[in-house]
Design a protein around this motif. Structure first.
Motif, short mmCIF file in Angstrom:
data_model
loop_
_atom_site.label_atom_id
_atom_site.label_comp_id
_atom_site.label_asym_id
_atom_site.label_seq_id
_atom_site.Cartn_x
_atom_site.Cartn_y
_atom_site.Cartn_z
N SER A 121 -14.44 -67.15 20.13
CA SER A 121 -13.15 -66.44 20.12
C SER A 121 -12.11 -67.17 19.29
O SER A 121 -11.03 -66.62 19.03
CB SER A 121 -12.64 -66.26 21.55
OG SER A 121 -12.52 -67.52 22.21
N LEU A 122 -12.42 -68.39 18.85
CA LEU A 122 -11.51 -69.18 18.04
C LEU A 122 -12.32 -69.94 17.01
O LEU A 122 -13.21 -70.71 17.36
CB LEU A 122 -10.73 -70.16 18.93
CG LEU A 122 -9.81 -71.16 18.25
CD1 LEU A 122 -8.66 -70.45 17.54
CD2 LEU A 122 -9.26 -72.14 19.28
N MET A 145 -5.12 -65.99 28.03
CA MET A 145 -5.02 -67.44 28.05
C MET A 145 -3.69 -67.90 27.45
O MET A 145 -3.02 -68.79 27.98
CB MET A 145 -6.19 -68.06 27.27
CG MET A 145 -6.29 -69.57 27.38
SD MET A 145 -7.76 -70.19 26.52
CE MET A 145 -9.07 -69.39 27.48
N LEU A 146 -3.30 -67.27 26.35
CA LEU A 146 -2.02 -67.61 25.75
C LEU A 146 -0.85 -67.24 26.67
O LEU A 146 0.13 -67.99 26.77
CB LEU A 146 -1.88 -66.92 24.39
CG LEU A 146 -2.80 -67.41 23.28
CD1 LEU A 146 -2.64 -66.53 22.05
CD2 LEU A 146 -2.55 -68.86 22.94
N ARG A 156 1.17 -76.41 23.54
CA ARG A 156 0.38 -77.11 22.54
C ARG A 156 -0.93 -76.37 22.31
O ARG A 156 -1.75 -76.23 23.22
CB ARG A 156 0.12 -78.55 22.95
CG ARG A 156 1.39 -79.41 22.98
CD ARG A 156 1.08 -80.81 23.48
NE ARG A 156 0.12 -81.48 22.62
CZ ARG A 156 0.44 -82.16 21.52
NH1 ARG A 156 1.71 -82.24 21.15
NH2 ARG A 156 -0.47 -82.77 20.81
N LEU A 157 -1.14 -75.92 21.09
CA LEU A 157 -2.31 -75.11 20.78
C LEU A 157 -3.62 -75.86 20.92
O LEU A 157 -4.67 -75.24 21.11
CB LEU A 157 -2.19 -74.55 19.35
CG LEU A 157 -1.09 -73.52 19.12
CD1 LEU A 157 -1.00 -73.20 17.64
CD2 LEU A 157 -1.35 -72.26 19.93
N ARG A 158 -3.59 -77.18 20.82
CA ARG A 158 -4.83 -77.94 20.90
C ARG A 158 -5.55 -77.72 22.23
O ARG A 158 -6.77 -77.93 22.32
CB ARG A 158 -4.56 -79.43 20.70
CG ARG A 158 -4.15 -79.79 19.28
CD ARG A 158 -3.98 -81.30 19.13
NE ARG A 158 -5.24 -82.00 19.27
CZ ARG A 158 -6.08 -82.23 18.28
NH1 ARG A 158 -5.80 -81.80 17.06
NH2 ARG A 158 -7.21 -82.89 18.48
N LEU A 161 -8.73 -75.63 22.08
CA LEU A 161 -10.00 -76.17 21.60
C LEU A 161 -10.95 -76.46 22.75
O LEU A 161 -12.17 -76.43 22.58
CB LEU A 161 -9.76 -77.45 20.79
CG LEU A 161 -8.97 -77.26 19.48
CD1 LEU A 161 -8.64 -78.61 18.87
CD2 LEU A 161 -9.75 -76.40 18.51
N VAL A 162 -10.39 -76.75 23.92
CA VAL A 162 -11.20 -77.03 25.10
C VAL A 162 -11.30 -75.80 25.99
O VAL A 162 -12.38 -75.47 26.51
CB VAL A 162 -10.61 -78.21 25.90
CG1 VAL A 162 -11.39 -78.44 27.17
CG2 VAL A 162 -10.60 -79.47 25.03
N ALA A 163 -10.19 -75.10 26.16
CA ALA A 163 -10.14 -74.00 27.13
C ALA A 163 -10.83 -72.74 26.61
O ALA A 163 -11.38 -71.97 27.40
CB ALA A 163 -8.69 -73.68 27.48
N ALA A 164 -10.79 -72.52 25.30
CA ALA A 164 -11.39 -71.31 24.73
C ALA A 164 -12.79 -71.59 24.20
O ALA A 164 -13.18 -72.74 24.00
CB ALA A 164 -10.50 -70.78 23.60
#
Length: 201
Positions: A121-122, A145-146, A156-158, A161-164
């Motif tokens: 998804s990312l 999620m956003l 923080r968008l980073r 990287l873990v959640a998505a």
């Protein structure tokens, strides 16, 4: 659009940053007489179905460029522009910040193709050792999620990287195929001056 691809993917150019470190709108900075936003739009138009600017609430629209306005907020985060793009676009959108003046059509074409092939998804390219979350592909399914991140002030968008469910494209792969610095982003006045000196040489 050249017809290289089949699913619809729009590119959303984020222009609503406060540019506190630069001191002025990065989209309006110039390199060799061309504004950053004009260079970025020219690179993106052959690749994506539509190229659309996203700016802060209350800011003027860009002349000659379809423009969306973020919902009102007072935070210096790109998450609001991404959220607006996901509401406007289809199943998948490409996010591109206004501070990538060297990005090329060839690189964007490759990234879009990889995004279409990916089940993630990312999709995030890596450059200078860092995931480039503002030149990346986002699926519409990330909206909830956003929303949760915004509601709890986790901006923080980073975290994505873990959640998505994310996929990163390694820097070595990209550098082997795309010379120069097409994914260098400009955030500080000294970086802009160095970029201009390099071009003069």
């Amino acid at each position: 659009m050249t017809g290289w691809y089949h699913p619809s993917v729009n590119c959303y150019v984020l222009t609503g940053g406060l540019s506190r470190r630069m001191g002025t709108s990065k989209a309006r900075l110039e390199l060799e007489g061309r504004r950053f936003i004009d260079r970025i739009v020219a690179a993106a138009e052959p690749v994506f179905d539509r190229v659309i600017a996203v700016t802060r609430d209350g800011e003027p629209s860009w002349d000659g460029l379809e423009t969306l306005h973020e919902d009102p907020h007072g935070e210096p985060s790109a998450i609001f522009g991404i959220r607006k793009a996901l509401d406007h676009g289809g199943d998948r959108v490409w996010i591109l910040a206004a501070d990538y003046p060297l990005v090329t059509t060839e690189l964007l074409g490759y990234l879009r193709s990889r995004f279409e092939q990916s089940e993630a998804s990312l999709l995030v390219p890596v450059w200078h050792g860092h995931p480039q979350l503002l030149c990346a592909g986002y699926a519409r399914g990330l909206r909830d999620m956003l929303d949760d991140m915004i509601r709890t002030n986790r901006l923080r968008l980073r975290e994505l990287l873990v959640a998505a469910e994310s996929e990163q494209i390694g820097e070595s792969e990209l550098r082997a195929a795309f010379p120069g610095e097409p994914l260098s982003n400009i955030n500080l006045p000294r970086e802009l001056e160095r970029l201009r000196r390099d071009y003069e040489r």
